[in-house]
Each structure stands twice: as structure tokens, then as C-alpha cells.
Design a protein around this motif. Structure first.
Motif, PDB file in Angstrom:
ATOM      1  N   TRP A 244     -17.231   5.744   7.553  1.00  0.00           N
ATOM      2  CA  TRP A 244     -18.016   5.003   8.545  1.00  0.00           C
ATOM      3  C   TRP A 244     -19.197   4.327   7.865  1.00  0.00           C
ATOM      4  CZ3 TRP A 244     -20.947   7.977  12.979  1.00  0.00           C
ATOM      5  CH2 TRP A 244     -21.471   7.066  13.905  1.00  0.00           C
TER       6      TRP A 244
ATOM      7  N   CYS B 196     -20.990  13.407  20.114  1.00  0.00           N
ATOM      8  CA  CYS B 196     -20.006  12.952  19.131  1.00  0.00           C
ATOM      9  C   CYS B 196     -19.231  14.150  18.599  1.00  0.00           C
ATOM     10  CB  CYS B 196     -20.739  12.246  17.994  1.00  0.00           C
ATOM     11  SG  CYS B 196     -19.734  11.867  16.552  1.00  0.00           S
TER      12      CYS B 196
ATOM     13  N   LEU C 107     -19.017   2.577  20.858  1.00  0.00           N
ATOM     14  CA  LEU C 107     -19.274   4.021  20.832  1.00  0.00           C
ATOM     15  C   LEU C 107     -19.968   4.477  22.113  1.00  0.00           C
ATOM     16  CD1 LEU C 107     -20.409   4.594  17.135  1.00  0.00           C
ATOM     17  CD2 LEU C 107     -18.166   5.060  18.154  1.00  0.00           C
TER      18      LEU C 107
ATOM     19  N   GLU D  48     -17.379   4.626  24.871  1.00  0.00           N
ATOM     20  CA  GLU D  48     -16.545   5.820  24.692  1.00  0.00           C
ATOM     21  C   GLU D  48     -17.302   7.077  25.104  1.00  0.00           C
ATOM     22  OE1 GLU D  48     -13.163   6.422  23.626  1.00  0.00           O
ATOM     23  OE2 GLU D  48     -13.278   4.423  24.491  1.00  0.00           O
TER      24      GLU D  48
ATOM     25  N   ALA E 219     -12.723   5.282  17.125  1.00  0.00           N
ATOM     26  CA  ALA E 219     -14.162   5.044  17.007  1.00  0.00           C
ATOM     27  C   ALA E 219     -14.534   3.575  16.878  1.00  0.00           C
ATOM     28  CB  ALA E 219     -14.718   5.824  15.816  1.00  0.00           C
TER      29      ALA E 219
END
Length: 186
Positions: free
Chosen positions: A126, A99, A86, A89, A64
Motif C-alpha cells: 500500500w 481496518c 476506503l 467501504e 481496498a
């Protein structure tokens, strides 16, 4: 004896299958087909589907880009770079799948306390890294860094959910263009 390449293939398959189908709709046969492993070998690597999911979640979190938040660049640049990572990705996996943490949270967290705990820990970790970067960027407002980090995560997850529903990445782009600026400039 189980080998690491086959275990990695199972985990890679799990990340894709859970992302595309969800936890409940993903069976061992689909995982075996995607991984190229024998269906019967699954339990040589994982004691249960739940334990397997926990390893998939850990791998997802490892990719991440959280290390970006603790880097050497100015903190506001690190935060933006993290969310840009992110987004990249997300595009690499296919915008429509959102997600994995959010998907698990929506599908499994209410019914599975073990997976809920893993998701909560992932979100908390996070948020902690984001809060540290926000506090570093704005030391005069460090007391509000935690709530603002939570707001960023909630806004990101909401943007991903809307992007899934609309089949359009515009909510993600709006998050990057406006939400980050609003929260970081507050």
C-alpha cells in the motif's frame, strides 16, 4: 470435493467475524453459523485458522481500492479517490469496526509472525503505491514520497482507531479534510 461458493462463504464470514470479534475470539462454530457451511467442512477448505486468516487478509486487500492509486487520473485525485473508497467501504461494513489490517496488527501481530508478515507486506505494498502516486504528483519532492506515504497510512489507521474508540466517524472526516491536504501539499 470442496466448492468455490462454500469457500467464498467461509471467507466472507471470516472477514465479518474477524472485523467484529477479532482473530482470537472468532471460532470455527461462529464462522460456520455465519457462512451457512457445516462446521466440519472448514478443514476441507483451509489447513488451519492461520491459513484461513491469510486468505481473509488477501481478500480484504483485494477490495481496498489499491488499483485506484495506479489509475489514469491525476495523482492527487487518485490518492483522494482511494481514501474516499476506503471511507465508503468503512461505512458499508459499519464505522465501528475499523481496518482489518489495523485490527490484526493490534491483536495478533506481536504473537504470530506469519500473520505479522502478511500485514507488513500489505502495508508495504500500500505504501509503495501511495509513494509512487505522491512522487508523480510532486516530482520535485519525490525523495520524501515514501515517508509521506507511511505518514498517510499511519494517520489513516490512527483516525480509524480513534473513530472506533469514540464511536464517531469525525476522526476519519478530519483525516480526509486536513491530513490529506497537509501531506499532499507539503
Amino acid at each position: 470435493m470442496p466448492d468455490s461458493a462454500t469457500k467464498a462463504a467461509w471467507l466472507d464470514a471470516g472477514a465479518v467475524e474477524f472485523q467484529q470479534r477479532g482473530y482470537n475470539a472468532t471460532g470455527i462454530a461462529a464462522l460456520a453459523a455465519r457462512s451457512g457451511a457445516l462446521k466440519g467442512s472448514f478443514y476441507n477448505y483451509f489447513p488451519s485458522k492461520e491459513a484461513f486468516a491469510l486468505e481473509v487478509i488477501a481478500g480484504y486487500c483485494g477490495a481496498a481500492g489499491l488499483e485506484i492509486l495506479a489509475g489514469d487520473a491525476p495523482p492527487d485525485e487518485r490518492i483522494r479517490a482511494h481514501f474516499e473508497h476506503l471511507r465508503r467501504e468503512l461505512r458499508r461494513r459499519g464505522d465501528a469496526f475499523g481496518c482489518l489490517l489495523g485490527n490484526f496488527a493490534g491483536e495478533v501481530a506481536a504473537d504470530n509472525p506469519v500473520i505479522r508478515g502478511a500485514i507488513e507486506a500489505a502495508f508495504d505494498g500500500w505504501a509503495g503505491l501511495l509513494a509512487d502516486a505522491i512522487a508523480e504528483a510532486q516530482p520535485d519532492h519525490a525523495d520524501s514520497a515514501g515517508p509521506r506515504a507511511q505518514l498517510l497510512i499511519d494517520a489513516w489507521e490512527g483516525a480509524l482507531l480513534r473513530a472506533k474508540v469514540t464511536a464517531d466517524p469525525a476522526p476519519v472526516e478530519a483525516f480526509l479534510a486536513s491530513t490529506l491536504t497537509l501531506v499532499l501539499d507539503a
